[in-house]
Design a protein around this motif. Structure first.
Motif, PDB file in Angstrom:
ATOM      1  N   SER A 104      -6.489  -0.181  -8.559  1.00  7.67           N
ATOM      2  CA  SER A 104      -6.936  -1.417  -9.201  1.00  7.67           C
ATOM      3  C   SER A 104      -7.916  -2.171  -8.296  1.00  7.67           C
ATOM      4  CB  SER A 104      -5.734  -2.323  -9.514  1.00  7.67           C
ATOM      5  OG  SER A 104      -5.143  -2.792  -8.299  1.00  7.67           O
ATOM      6  N   ASN A 158      -7.659  -5.284  -7.598  1.00  4.81           N
ATOM      7  CA  ASN A 158      -6.858  -6.154  -6.728  1.00  4.81           C
ATOM      8  C   ASN A 158      -6.511  -5.462  -5.416  1.00  4.81           C
ATOM      9  OD1 ASN A 158      -6.881  -8.194  -8.614  1.00  4.81           O
ATOM     10  ND2 ASN A 158      -4.911  -7.635  -9.521  1.00  4.81           N
ATOM     11  N   TYR A 159      -6.133  -4.169  -5.511  1.00 10.65           N
ATOM     12  CA  TYR A 159      -5.788  -3.437  -4.295  1.00 10.65           C
ATOM     13  C   TYR A 159      -7.034  -3.172  -3.455  1.00 10.65           C
ATOM     14  CZ  TYR A 159      -3.385  -0.209  -1.176  1.00 10.65           C
ATOM     15  OH  TYR A 159      -2.849   0.392  -0.054  1.00 10.65           O
ATOM     16  N   CYS A 161       3.839  -9.315  -6.441  1.00 10.51           N
ATOM     17  CA  CYS A 161       2.818  -9.223  -7.484  1.00 10.51           C
ATOM     18  C   CYS A 161       3.349  -8.500  -8.720  1.00 10.51           C
ATOM     19  CB  CYS A 161       1.583  -8.499  -6.939  1.00 10.51           C
ATOM     20  SG  CYS A 161       0.588  -9.494  -5.807  1.00 10.51           S
ATOM     21  N   TRP A 162       4.365  -7.664  -8.544  1.00 10.31           N
ATOM     22  CA  TRP A 162       4.968  -6.973  -9.691  1.00 10.31           C
ATOM     23  C   TRP A 162       5.890  -7.920 -10.444  1.00 10.31           C
ATOM     24  CZ3 TRP A 162       2.758  -2.540 -10.701  1.00 10.31           C
ATOM     25  CH2 TRP A 162       2.160  -1.830  -9.654  1.00 10.31           C
ATOM     26  N   MET A 220       0.612  -4.766  -7.638  1.00  9.26           N
ATOM     27  CA  MET A 220      -0.747  -4.300  -7.923  1.00  9.26           C
ATOM     28  C   MET A 220      -0.812  -2.785  -7.785  1.00  9.26           C
ATOM     29  SD  MET A 220      -2.635  -5.607  -4.427  1.00  9.26           S
ATOM     30  CE  MET A 220      -1.705  -7.145  -4.329  1.00  9.26           C
ATOM     31  N   LEU A 221      -1.608  -2.172  -8.613  1.00 13.20           N
ATOM     32  CA  LEU A 221      -1.767  -0.722  -8.591  1.00 13.20           C
ATOM     33  C   LEU A 221      -2.728  -0.303  -7.480  1.00 13.20           C
ATOM     34  CD1 LEU A 221      -2.123  -0.053 -12.412  1.00 13.20           C
ATOM     35  CD2 LEU A 221      -0.170   0.557 -10.999  1.00 13.20           C
ATOM     36  N   PHE A 241       2.766  -8.028  -1.797  1.00 18.78           N
ATOM     37  CA  PHE A 241       2.481  -6.856  -2.624  1.00 18.78           C
ATOM     38  C   PHE A 241       3.586  -6.643  -3.642  1.00 18.78           C
ATOM     39  CE2 PHE A 241       2.877  -2.234  -3.314  1.00 18.78           C
ATOM     40  CZ  PHE A 241       1.596  -1.897  -3.695  1.00 18.78           C
ATOM     41  N   GLN A 264      -6.324   3.357 -17.333  1.00 19.02           N
ATOM     42  CA  GLN A 264      -5.589   3.038 -16.109  1.00 19.02           C
ATOM     43  C   GLN A 264      -4.089   3.007 -16.405  1.00 19.02           C
ATOM     44  OE1 GLN A 264      -5.281  -0.977 -14.081  1.00 19.02           O
ATOM     45  NE2 GLN A 264      -6.776  -0.011 -12.731  1.00 19.02           N
ATOM     46  N   GLN A 273      -0.020   3.174 -15.081  1.00 17.50           N
ATOM     47  CA  GLN A 273       0.889   2.953 -13.967  1.00 17.50           C
ATOM     48  C   GLN A 273       1.360   4.303 -13.438  1.00 17.50           C
ATOM     49  OE1 GLN A 273       3.726  -0.455 -14.006  1.00 17.50           O
ATOM     50  NE2 GLN A 273       5.258   1.145 -14.142  1.00 17.50           N
ATOM     51  N   PHE A 302      -7.230  -6.317  -1.605  1.00 21.65           N
ATOM     52  CA  PHE A 302      -6.061  -6.540  -0.757  1.00 21.65           C
ATOM     53  C   PHE A 302      -6.111  -5.692   0.517  1.00 21.65           C
ATOM     54  CE2 PHE A 302      -1.784  -4.907   0.323  1.00 21.65           C
ATOM     55  CZ  PHE A 302      -1.128  -6.078   0.664  1.00 21.65           C
TER      56      PHE A 302
END
Length: 482
Positions: A5, A7-8, A44-45, A1-2, A41, A474, A476, A11
């Motif tokens: 983002s 999600n982060y 997730c990648w 996760m970025l 973490f 957004q 990476q 998290f």
């Protein structure tokens, strides 16, 4: 996760609450929680590469114990070189095998020898350069008797894979981080607030500055496009700001996140674009990698203690390896060589350590000499970044030929040029804030401290508003690919 983002954003608070409420002052439980969180973490990648991270961790953990327990110097040396070789094979297969095979095949084809050498076409595991260097520094420090081997696997695995630094650093040392993982950590409100402030500034660098600069850098670095020298130079300027905002923004978020959890990570950037010469730039840019190469490669090679030609050779080796570390492409190697050529005159003239202080310390503006040095250093660095960003050497030469041609004096012209002017205002606002805060660990650490609280809050709200309203696409983080 970025980091940038949703999600982060879910998290991190979840881990923060579990860490301080459910596991408070219980170090083993805190470490186990953060290890599990770090593995989640990373998974997730791509969950498949989690097994590669665990294998690397077990490898160096076990060999570290064997090195310390070796009965003879020769046995100790064998275990040490086994670790070095296995780590290099691990990194080489995934990151460099295809590059060397293609280069060899092209070279042989150039002299009329055709081969059927095949590539592996492997996906590059994210963060592999960073966690491999964590493990290497640990093993080297044990071999050199700087530290004892770690016997607690949870603590060692946590050191290698701590989620804020796992993907793109800073590259930590066992001598710095492992002792913190053994100590009791208690919540400190002021430290947590400072961590949040650093995260805020890191998000601003990434979302508002880097991602918006990327829009124009991507247009101007399109290999199929043809632009004037002035347009290409503007594109190189935008990329220079992009890569700094992107990578130092990541580092700020990582360091701020760690501070929320009561852990201090190594500083990774110290306002490198305010450097007065290239030597100062390299003391301020990606500090954890630069000092890693200095301590674990340059000094063991003899540094500058074995005569002139050995000094020149060692310097080129360091910059070549640094270029190759960034990626398997000739553009990175040329970037490294170019920086070596920038650096060597200062080293040979004994002027590589003449700027150890903060530029214009205690003053609002730099002197003319300081400004000239900053401008010249930034220009040299920007030219080098052209090779770093270009798709190929041919592409880089195409841009440089245009930059050093009469078209440099034309007015820049390319799609969305009007938006680029607006973005320049953002960039200069950003650089001004960085300049005002250059004596602090990050730009807004003490911004407006002498002002009323309402002014500081208004400034933070302005930064937050800009993050939400001026965000570009957004993207990476750049250094995820390394």
């Amino acid at each position: 996760m970025l980091f940038n983002s949703i999600n982060y954003a879910i998290f991190l608070p979840t881990i923060f609450l579990l860490y301080w409420l459910a596991c408070r002052q219980r170090v083993r439980l805190q470490n186990l929680l953060l290890l599990v969180a770090s593995y989640f973490f990373y998974a997730c990648w791509d969950w498949r590469f989690l097994f590669l991270l665990i294998f690397s961790t077990i490898l160096n953990f076990g060999i570290g114990i064997q090195i310390e327990g070796a009965k003879t110097p020769s046995a100790k040396r064998r275990w040490f070189w086994l670790s070095i070789c296995l780590n290099m094979v691990l990194l080489g297969v995934f990151k460099y095998y295809d590059f060397f095979v293609l280069s060899l095949r092209d070279s042989l084809s150039g002299i009329g020898v055709e081969t059927n050498l095949s590539t592996l076409d492997l996906i590059l595991p994210i963060g592999i350069s960073f966690y491999t260097f964590h493990g290497l520094s640990y093993v080297i420090d044990i071999y050199l008797d700087r530290i004892r081997s770690e016997r607690n696997y949870i603590d060692y695995a946590f050191f290698v894979s701590f989620f804020p630094l796992l993907i793109a650093g800073p590259i930590e040392r066992a001598t710095h981080l492992l002792p913190q993982l053994k100590a009791t950590r208690t919540f400190d409100y002021d430290t947590a607030v400072d961590g949040m402030r650093q995260i805020l500034w890191g998000l601003f660098k990434k979302i508002v500055i880097a991602d918006n600069c990327a829009r124009f850098a991507n247009i101007l670095f399109d290999p199929a496009a043809e632009y004037s020298g002035s347009s290409y130079l503007l594109g190189a300027f935008f990329f220079s700001i992009q890569i700094y905002g992107d990578f130092s923004g990541y580092s700020d978020i990582a360091i701020g996140t760690a501070r929320l959890l009561g852990i201090n990570l190594l500083r990774n950037f110290a306002y490198p674009y305010f450097s007065r010469d290239i030597a100062e730039f390299w003391r301020r840019w990606h500090i954890s990698l630069t000092t890693w190469f200095r301590d674990y490669l340059y000094f063991p090679l003899g540094g500058n203690r074995r005569g002139l030609w050995r000094t020149v050779l060692n310097t080129f080796i360091i910059f070549l390896v640094s270029g190759l570390w960034h990626g398997a492409n000739w553009t990175f190697i040329v970037w490294g060589v170019l920086n070596a050529c920038y650096f060597l005159p200062l080293l040979l003239l004994g002027k590589n350590r003449q700027h150890l202080d903060i530029v214009a310390k205690g003053r609002r503006f730099p002197s003319f000499t300081e400004f000239r040095g900053i401008t010249f250093t930034f220009t040299l660095t920007t030219i080098a970044w052209i090779f770093f960003r270009a798709e190929s050497l041919t592409h880089a030469w195409k841009i440089l030929r245009a930059v050093f041609s009469p078209s440099l004096f034309q007015w820049p012209s390319f799609p969305t040029i009007n938006y680029a002017y607006v973005n320049l205002i953002l960039v200069f606002f950003f650089l001004w804030i960085e300049w005002l805060g250059r004596e602090e660990p990050y730009a807004i650490a003490k911004f407006g401290q002498s002002r009323p609280a309402v002014v500081r809050v208004a400034f933070y709200l302005l930064i937050g508003f800009m993050i939400f309203s001026l965000q570009g696409r957004q993207n990476q983080f750049i250094y995820f690919q390394f």
